[in-house]
Design an enzyme around this catalytic site. Structure first.
Site, short mmCIF file in Angstrom:
data_model
loop_
_atom_site.label_atom_id
_atom_site.label_comp_id
_atom_site.label_asym_id
_atom_site.label_seq_id
_atom_site.Cartn_x
_atom_site.Cartn_y
_atom_site.Cartn_z
N SER A 155 0.40 -1.51 0.19
CA SER A 155 -0.04 -0.23 0.09
C SER A 155 0.69 1.04 0.19
O SER A 155 2.04 1.26 0.63
CB SER A 155 -0.78 -0.43 1.19
OG SER A 155 -2.17 1.07 1.35
N PRO A 156 0.19 2.36 -0.25
CA PRO A 156 0.95 3.35 -0.24
C PRO A 156 0.81 4.10 0.63
O PRO A 156 -0.16 3.87 1.72
CB PRO A 156 1.05 4.78 -1.92
CG PRO A 156 -0.68 3.79 -2.14
CD PRO A 156 -0.67 2.66 -0.87
N GLN B 25 1.77 6.48 -6.96
CA GLN B 25 0.80 7.23 -6.57
C GLN B 25 0.41 8.74 -6.71
O GLN B 25 1.86 9.51 -5.75
CB GLN B 25 0.22 7.24 -4.64
CG GLN B 25 -1.12 7.14 -4.23
CD GLN B 25 -1.17 7.14 -3.39
OE1 GLN B 25 -0.56 7.87 -2.45
NE2 GLN B 25 -2.78 5.99 -3.20
N TYR C 183 -7.99 14.09 0.88
CA TYR C 183 -6.42 15.35 -0.03
C TYR C 183 -8.26 15.50 -1.08
O TYR C 183 -8.65 15.54 -1.39
CB TYR C 183 -5.78 14.67 -0.35
CG TYR C 183 -4.69 13.48 0.47
CD1 TYR C 183 -4.36 14.62 1.65
CD2 TYR C 183 -4.37 13.07 0.64
CE1 TYR C 183 -3.02 14.16 2.86
CE2 TYR C 183 -3.59 12.20 2.29
CZ TYR C 183 -3.13 12.40 2.97
OH TYR C 183 -2.47 12.27 3.76
N ARG D 13 -7.69 5.24 -5.77
CA ARG D 13 -7.90 5.35 -4.67
C ARG D 13 -8.75 6.13 -4.22
O ARG D 13 -8.56 7.05 -4.26
CB ARG D 13 -6.00 5.81 -3.79
CG ARG D 13 -6.71 4.97 -2.29
CD ARG D 13 -5.70 4.83 -1.22
NE ARG D 13 -5.23 3.64 -1.19
CZ ARG D 13 -4.30 3.21 -0.74
NH1 ARG D 13 -3.86 4.20 0.54
NH2 ARG D 13 -4.39 2.32 -0.19
#
Length: 363
Positions: A22-23, A99, A181, A229
């Protein structure tokens, strides 16, 4: 063969297994440049058997960084630094994705282990932040509401970063529209109170995400996948719910998204009942509604648990975060636990255990 170690192909990209990194932000860059820390962090997970290794949230513009120590991909020097890391991961037989991110109103923050929290002042290396509206994230400075011109520029910034990612050799790009974000801020009514074409109804709030995915898809080769995502819920009554986000995912599929990386939360503080696999039902719902492959993430820690998520059809791959920090060789351990033999073919075949680690193989 267990599903966990079966390959999966997205577009024309074969990924050797379904255990993915995962990032995770490392907050260890200077001027957006990845360095030896990132090489070792990502490279170790490739050696450890992760089929797809994802970078941390990597800013498409300097002011899009979550912290001054985040990585970026907005200039040639960063692109060259990423290429070195990409090449190492490829030599280990894994795939690697970047990402692409813009933090919006959650940018210019102190990194987690700083003795202070909140927004970094300009005098200390921070910068003024922007968002869909002038409403701040609690504890942070108020952002400037983005002008129509600034909003219209966002998709091209993501597309330009995607072109740099291709130059660096990445196998896939992921549009970060989660965790509060910028793109998530536009999606959520908790952060977006605009009255123009990018605010108001759910369709209008989703417009920037859709334009960004379309722009990235146009900049990215047809034979390579684009991931997105999404936070499937804001965990708050007046925020986004899983069916809202699943409908967005469905439309993104029509614009060229190939897999939805399903997470949750982040746009506003919320009380979340956290437990093993707590986000997996959201991944399953997005998969059902959109018809797209999905990855699941969130307190997935045991091999049998990960295998069951795939067997029951809740996801097509699992992303490991904190567990991967504790154990960079989790896939090798999982293969041993599941009595799964990982091939020792040459790494250019796209599968296989590193010969130096072949004695870790279950026999």
């Amino acid at each position: 063969m267990s599903l966990l170690f079966q390959p999966i192909t997205l577009r024309e990209l074969p990924i050797p297994n379904r255990v993915w990194l995962s990032p995770m932000c490392e907050y260890s860059a200077v001027d957006g440049l990845p360095n030896d820390w990132h090489l070792v962090h990502l490279g170790a997970r490739a050696v450890g058997g992760f089929g797809l290794v994802m970078t941390e949230a990597t800013a498409v513009v300097p002011e899009g960084r979550i912290s001054p120590q985040d990585t970026g991909i907005w200039n040639d020097e960063q692109t060259a630094a990423w290429k070195h890391i990409v090449d190492f991961v490829h030599e280990r037989g894994a795939r690697i994705g970047v990402q692409l991110a813009h933090a919006g109103r959650k940018a210019s923050t102190f990194r987690p282990w700083s003795p202070v929290t909140g927004t970094v002042p300009v005098a200390d290396g921070g910068w003024p932040t922007v968002g869909p509206s002038a409403t701040p994230f609690p504890g942070y400075d108020s952002p400037a509401e983005m002008t129509p011109t600034q909003v219209a520029d966002v998709p091209e910034r993501f597309a330009a970063a995607a072109r740099r990612a291709l130059e660096a050799g990445f196998d896939t790009v992921e549009v970060h529209a989660a965790h509060g974000y910028l793109l998530h801020q536009f999606l959520s009514p908790l952060a977006n109170t605009r009255t123009d074409e990018y605010g108001g109804s759910a369709d209008r709030r989703a417009l920037l995400v859709e334009e960004t995915v379309r722009a990235v898809r146009s900049a990215w080769p047809e034979d390579l996948p684009v991931l997105v995502r999404l936070s499937a819920t804001d965990w708050l009554e007046d925020g986004l719910g899983v069916d809202d986000v699943a409908a967005v995912a469905d439309r993104l599929g029509g614009l060229g998204a190939d897999l939805i990386d399903v997470s949750t939360g982040g746009v506003a503080p919320a009380s979340i009942a956290v437990g093993p696999g707590y986000q997996v039902p959201h991944a399953r719902r997005v998969r059902e509604v959109s018809g797209l492959p999905v990855s699941a993430v969130g307190l997935i820690s045991e091999p049998a648990q990960a295998e069951q998520i795939l067997v029951e059809g809740s996801a097509d791959a699992v992303m490991l975060g904190r567990e991967a920090l504790r154990d960079p060789y989790w896939p090798l351990r999982a293969a041993n636990t599941l009595r799964e033999k990982i091939g020792t073919l040459p790494v250019d075949s796209g599968v296989g255990m590193q010969p130096q680690y072949s004695r870790a193989q279950w026999r």
